[in-house]
Design a protein around this motif. Structure first.
Motif, PDB file in Angstrom:
ATOM      1  N   UNK A 320     -12.124  -9.279  11.737  1.00 33.08           N
ATOM      2  CA  UNK A 320     -12.953 -10.037  12.672  1.00 33.08           C
ATOM      3  C   UNK A 320     -12.893 -11.594  12.304  1.00 33.08           C
ATOM      4  N   UNK A 321     -13.271 -11.386  11.669  1.00 33.84           N
ATOM      5  CA  UNK A 321     -13.827 -12.919  11.243  1.00 33.84           C
ATOM      6  C   UNK A 321     -12.385 -13.763  11.300  1.00 33.84           C
ATOM      7  N   UNK A 322     -11.370 -13.406  10.829  1.00 35.84           N
ATOM      8  CA  UNK A 322     -10.007 -13.900  11.128  1.00 35.84           C
ATOM      9  C   UNK A 322     -10.380 -14.497  11.982  1.00 35.84           C
ATOM     10  N   UNK A 323     -10.447 -13.350  13.113  1.00 34.01           N
ATOM     11  CA  UNK A 323      -9.252 -13.675  14.498  1.00 34.01           C
ATOM     12  C   UNK A 323     -10.478 -14.283  15.695  1.00 34.01           C
ATOM     13  N   UNK A 331      -0.700 -11.471  14.784  1.00 34.13           N
ATOM     14  CA  UNK A 331      -0.947 -10.703  13.875  1.00 34.13           C
ATOM     15  C   UNK A 331      -0.743  -9.605  12.970  1.00 34.13           C
ATOM     16  N   UNK A 332       0.207  -9.475  12.400  1.00 35.97           N
ATOM     17  CA  UNK A 332       0.919 -10.133  10.957  1.00 35.97           C
ATOM     18  C   UNK A 332       0.282 -10.067  10.149  1.00 35.97           C
ATOM     19  N   UNK A 333      -1.213 -11.509  10.119  1.00 32.60           N
ATOM     20  CA  UNK A 333      -2.084 -11.701   9.055  1.00 32.60           C
ATOM     21  C   UNK A 333      -2.473 -10.582   8.438  1.00 32.60           C
ATOM     22  N   UNK A 334      -3.050  -9.553   9.664  1.00 38.53           N
ATOM     23  CA  UNK A 334      -4.013  -8.310  10.003  1.00 38.53           C
ATOM     24  C   UNK A 334      -3.300  -7.118   9.251  1.00 38.53           C
ATOM     25  N   UNK A 335      -2.213  -6.945   8.797  1.00 38.09           N
ATOM     26  CA  UNK A 335      -1.338  -5.940   8.640  1.00 38.09           C
ATOM     27  C   UNK A 335      -2.229  -5.339   6.967  1.00 38.09           C
ATOM     28  N   UNK A 336      -2.955  -6.501   6.199  1.00 36.32           N
ATOM     29  CA  UNK A 336      -3.047  -5.680   5.248  1.00 36.32           C
ATOM     30  C   UNK A 336      -5.023  -5.561   4.899  1.00 36.32           C
ATOM     31  N   UNK A 337      -5.300  -5.961   5.437  1.00 36.68           N
ATOM     32  CA  UNK A 337      -7.086  -5.159   6.030  1.00 36.68           C
ATOM     33  C   UNK A 337      -6.757  -4.271   7.019  1.00 36.68           C
ATOM     34  N   UNK A 338      -6.118  -3.849   7.628  1.00 37.46           N
ATOM     35  CA  UNK A 338      -5.957  -2.560   8.161  1.00 37.46           C
ATOM     36  C   UNK A 338      -5.257  -1.854   7.718  1.00 37.46           C
ATOM     37  N   UNK A 339      -4.394  -1.881   6.370  1.00 43.45           N
ATOM     38  CA  UNK A 339      -3.998  -0.768   5.959  1.00 43.45           C
ATOM     39  C   UNK A 339      -4.892  -0.227   4.794  1.00 43.45           C
ATOM     40  N   UNK A 340      -5.336  -1.270   4.539  1.00 40.30           N
ATOM     41  CA  UNK A 340      -6.892  -0.921   3.936  1.00 40.30           C
ATOM     42  C   UNK A 340      -8.121  -0.033   4.578  1.00 40.30           C
TER      43      UNK A 340
END
Length: 524
Positions: A320-323, A331-340
């Motif tokens: 959320x802070x990145x957004x 959206x691809x930059x959020x792949x790592x936190x979403x995977x975690x």
């Protein structure tokens, strides 16, 4: 001339005398021969007057009755009869003597020492051929006491078999039931004791198809080889299958009769019902114990759930802070936190599923399981308690262990009970820094495990009652954990014991389970 005429007459007379003397000698020889036969036989041969008086008795009287033959001569045989048997003979004697002339009777006859001997006597009357007058009675008597007693024993056994509540069947080599007792006839709805023509009953009319297959494929060959077999089968009853404990025996008859089998079946329906009720009761107690154990593990469960929840919150907050910093961020930059987040959600689901499985009520169903996996699961449940107490929880299990026959939830419950007991035993004991689980193969089809602590150990006076219900070494303990663990191990085909005390102190509980056969064992 007169002298010459007398000579032929005298010669004929002398010849006649010689002939008579020869015939008399032959008769004497035959008499001696028959007397020898009479005295040689083990049967008592006797001759009696019409009133029963002994006129002659063979030497067998000495062995059978204790009398010398001459002592019986002149004695009335009726005086030596048992009173109850004499009445029967006297009632029949007129018909026997005057009409039949031949009679056979079994009766009791008094010996010289006063005891009675069971005799079977064949009597025959001898009459004058011209006048028909009764001359004497010839008797042949033998001791049939052993036969009478054997028949009485058989009769008593037959009455017991007939009156027992067990279902008793006798079958021939064609699987025909030729005799059954009253209980079996009632079960099979057979109205008559004796089999009627055209009303043959076979094994297939008495047992369920499954049990009939077991009888033909396993039981009958085993009985033919070893003479007997016992085990559980099911018979056909008016209201459905009847579980029975069956004993099958082979009976080898005399050469003139065919061999046969007896099947003695005891109804174990009530026992089966009681066992099922006991299993349900045991499952309820084990379920209650798991719920109580879950309460003890509440802090561990909270810790297990808190970690993935905190991780999920951190990853979501970071995304959320990145957004917020860059709303146009790809959206691809959020792949790592979403995977975690996805990984933590999966971990959380696994932990919840494990806890739900542990507290769920269910039947004990042993199956092949990996002991290491169950040990890991039990250790994870107890890990937080051990961390809080500062006690190390270690397990030493070789990877090559075979799978064991166990219910994974029940085995995990046993291990959790043992681990929590070990932790409590060493909580306030100096030097109690670790609890160790070990396992090894202890036999061709057996795997053993131990749970060892460094606590004060179990006092000698308490060792005999350690698995008794409501026996606890802790003031606040219910005393059910070890009792339930012991029952669960037995229900899985294993056992749980308290190992002998060692010099190093502490207590060690040892369990054994059946191992899954390896390739070589399975081939055998």
């Amino acid at each position: 001339m007169a002298g010459d005429a007398g000579t032929p007459e005298r010669e004929r007379l002398q010849a006649r005398i010689a002939e008579l003397e020869a015939r008399n000698a032959t008769l004497e020889e035959e008499k001696r021969h028959y007397r020898w036969l009479a005295d040689s036989t083990t049967d008592l041969i006797s001759r009696h007057a019409r009133d029963g008086t002994f006129l002659y008795a063979s030497t067998a009287a000495r062995d059978l009755l204790g009398y010398a033959p001459e002592e019986l001569v002149g004695v009335c045989a009726y005086d030596l009869f048992h009173p109850a048997d004499l009445d029967d003979l006297l009632n029949k004697s007129p018909r026997v003597y005057y009409h039949d002339g031949f009679y056979q009777q079994t009766y009791r006859f008094r010996a010289r020492d006063g005891h009675y001997v069971w005799f079977e006597t064949t009597s025959r009357t001898r009459r004058d051929p011209d006048t028909g007058e009764l001359l004497d009675i010839l008797c042949v008597s033998r001791d049939v006491g052993r036969r009478i007693h054997a028949e009485a024993n058989r009769e008593r056994l037959a009455r017991v078999v007939e009156s027992t509540t067990d279902y008793v069947l006798f079958i021939d080599g064609e699987e025909r039931i030729f005799t059954s007792n009253e209980a079996a006839r009632r079960l099979l709805a057979r109205p008559s004791k004796d089999r009627r023509d055209g009303d043959e009953v076979h094994l297939e009319h008495a047992y369920t198809p499954e049990s009939l297959a077991v009888l033909r494929e396993i039981v009958l060959p085993a009985v033919a080889r070893y003479g007997s077999w016992s085990g559980e089968l099911a018979m056909l009853g008016p209201r459905g299958p009847v579980p029975v404990l069956s004993v099958v025996l082979a009976h080898h008859a005399p050469a003139s009769e065919p061999d046969h089998l007896s099947l003695i079946n005891r109804d174990i329906g009530l026992r089966k019902t009681a066992e099922a009720q006991e299993r349900r009761h045991q499952e309820q107690i084990a379920h209650a114990n798991r719920l109580a154990t879950t309460g003890e593990l509440a802090s561990n469960i909270a810790h297990e759930l808190n970690q993935p929840l905190c991780a999920i919150a951190n990853y979501a907050s970071g995304a959320l802070m990145q957004l917020e910093a860059d709303p146009a961020r790809p959206a691809g930059d959020l792949a790592l936190p979403l995977e975690r987040i996805s990984d933590q959600v999966q971990r959380l689901a696994d932990r919840l599923r494990h806890i739900r499985t542990f507290v769920r009520k269910g039947q004990i169903r042993p199956r092949p399981v990996a002991l290491l996996e169950v040990v890991d699961a039990a250790c994870r449940l107890c890990e937080w308690q051990f961390q809080q107490a500062g006690v190390a929880l270690e397990h030493e299990l070789p990877e090559a262990l075979p799978r064991v026959q166990a219910d994974p939830v029940a085995l995990e419950q046993v291990l959790v009970n043992l681990l929590l007991n070990a932790l409590e035993a060493g909580r306030d004991h100096p030097g109690a820094k670790r609890v160790v689980i070990r396992a090894r193969r202890t036999g061709p089809r057996e795997v053993g495990f131990t749970v060892s602590d460094q606590g004060p150990g179990v006092p000698e006076a308490a060792r005999a009652q350690i698995f008794a219900p409501f026996h606890s070494g802790r003031p606040e303990g219910l005393g059910m954990g070890l009792a339930i663990s012991h029952s669960l191990m037995e229900a899985m085909g294993g056992r749980l014991v308290l190992a002998p005390a060692s010099g190093s102190g502490g207590a060690t509980f040892a369990g054994t389970l059946l191992a899954e056969p390896g390739p070589l064992q399975a081939a055998r």
